[in-house]
Scaffold this motif. Sequence first.
Motif, mmCIF file in Angstrom:
data_model
loop_
_atom_site.group_PDB
_atom_site.id
_atom_site.type_symbol
_atom_site.label_atom_id
_atom_site.label_comp_id
_atom_site.label_asym_id
_atom_site.label_seq_id
_atom_site.Cartn_x
_atom_site.Cartn_y
_atom_site.Cartn_z
ATOM 1 N N UNK A 28 63.083 20.976 20.206
ATOM 2 C CA UNK A 28 62.010 21.386 19.295
ATOM 3 C C UNK A 28 60.676 21.267 20.025
ATOM 4 N N UNK A 29 59.731 22.141 19.716
ATOM 5 C CA UNK A 29 58.430 22.053 20.383
ATOM 6 C C UNK A 29 57.557 20.950 19.774
ATOM 7 N N UNK A 30 56.607 20.511 20.559
ATOM 8 C CA UNK A 30 55.586 19.584 20.060
ATOM 9 C C UNK A 30 54.673 20.382 19.140
ATOM 10 N N UNK A 31 54.486 19.869 17.933
ATOM 11 C CA UNK A 31 53.596 20.523 16.979
ATOM 12 C C UNK A 31 52.581 19.495 16.499
ATOM 13 N N UNK A 32 51.330 19.794 16.734
ATOM 14 C CA UNK A 32 50.241 18.942 16.247
ATOM 15 C C UNK A 32 49.703 19.581 14.975
ATOM 16 N N UNK A 33 50.064 19.010 13.825
ATOM 17 C CA UNK A 33 49.674 19.593 12.545
ATOM 18 C C UNK A 33 48.288 19.148 12.099
ATOM 19 N N UNK A 34 47.859 18.023 12.562
ATOM 20 C CA UNK A 34 46.537 17.496 12.210
ATOM 21 C C UNK A 34 45.607 17.697 13.394
ATOM 22 N N UNK A 35 44.299 17.639 13.105
ATOM 23 C CA UNK A 35 43.337 17.652 14.203
ATOM 24 C C UNK A 35 43.485 16.360 14.986
ATOM 25 N N UNK A 36 43.460 16.469 16.285
ATOM 26 C CA UNK A 36 43.527 15.283 17.133
ATOM 27 C C UNK A 36 42.250 15.202 17.954
ATOM 28 N N UNK A 37 41.989 14.023 18.394
ATOM 29 C CA UNK A 37 40.803 13.754 19.205
ATOM 30 C C UNK A 37 40.712 14.742 20.374
ATOM 31 N N UNK A 38 39.570 15.354 20.566
ATOM 32 C CA UNK A 38 39.444 16.275 21.698
ATOM 33 C C UNK A 38 39.558 15.523 23.026
ATOM 34 N N UNK A 39 40.080 16.204 24.013
ATOM 35 C CA UNK A 39 40.293 15.585 25.317
ATOM 36 C C UNK A 39 39.083 15.747 26.232
ATOM 37 N N UNK A 40 38.242 16.752 25.980
ATOM 38 C CA UNK A 40 37.162 17.093 26.902
ATOM 39 C C UNK A 40 36.224 15.933 27.238
ATOM 40 N N UNK A 41 35.768 15.135 26.278
ATOM 41 C CA UNK A 41 34.896 14.013 26.670
ATOM 42 C C UNK A 41 35.576 13.033 27.623
ATOM 43 N N UNK A 42 36.873 12.830 27.447
ATOM 44 C CA UNK A 42 37.594 11.915 28.330
ATOM 45 C C UNK A 42 37.773 12.522 29.716
ATOM 46 N N UNK A 43 37.998 13.825 29.782
ATOM 47 C CA UNK A 43 38.168 14.490 31.082
ATOM 48 C C UNK A 43 36.968 14.240 31.989
#
Length: 188
Positions: A28-43
């Motif tokens: 089964x694929x990974x499905x993110x149904x809720x908004x999750x923390x953006x990664x860009x600030x951490x990058x």
Amino acid sequence: MTLTVADLAGYIDRDLDADLARWFADSEPIVLEEDVRPVEPFLARLAPADAAALAAFDRRVRSGTMPQFLDVYDWVYGFDFAGNGCGILDSDYETELTDDDLYAVAADGGGNYFAVLTNGQVAVWFHEEEVIEANTRFDNLDVFVWSMVRYKAVRDGKLSRADVEADFLALGQDGMLNEGTGLLHSLK
């Protein structure tokens, strides 16, 4: 030829898709149904190679097409430690860390999270003590993901321990080899 950490640089962008298609095409694929923390600030806090690996991983996770070979869910991925009232101590049990110091990428199935640290390493955040556990680290996300793909393939009977053991030993990752907490010890 002995596998090295340097050999795995760029693995997520270069080879992950082929490995997932080979061993986890029916997952089964990974499905993110809720908004999750953006990664860009951490990058922005990572070295370029580490940022490239996490950005490539993030694109695949958020695409809805990446097979669920790790425990990656919207309540895990990019976990908001502060927002959920969770503390974070470094492995010395004294240094307090914040959400800015790590980015959760997967769970271990027991309530603990694998997190990318600002130095590019991946380590386990142990939920019972709210600490980044010592001796659970992988040098970087490319090495972690490469290792976890093979670990899961062995667990699922698609590879044997003998198929991966020499490479795991050559890479020398604490998260895989540490006596007691290393994942290699759980493989039959």
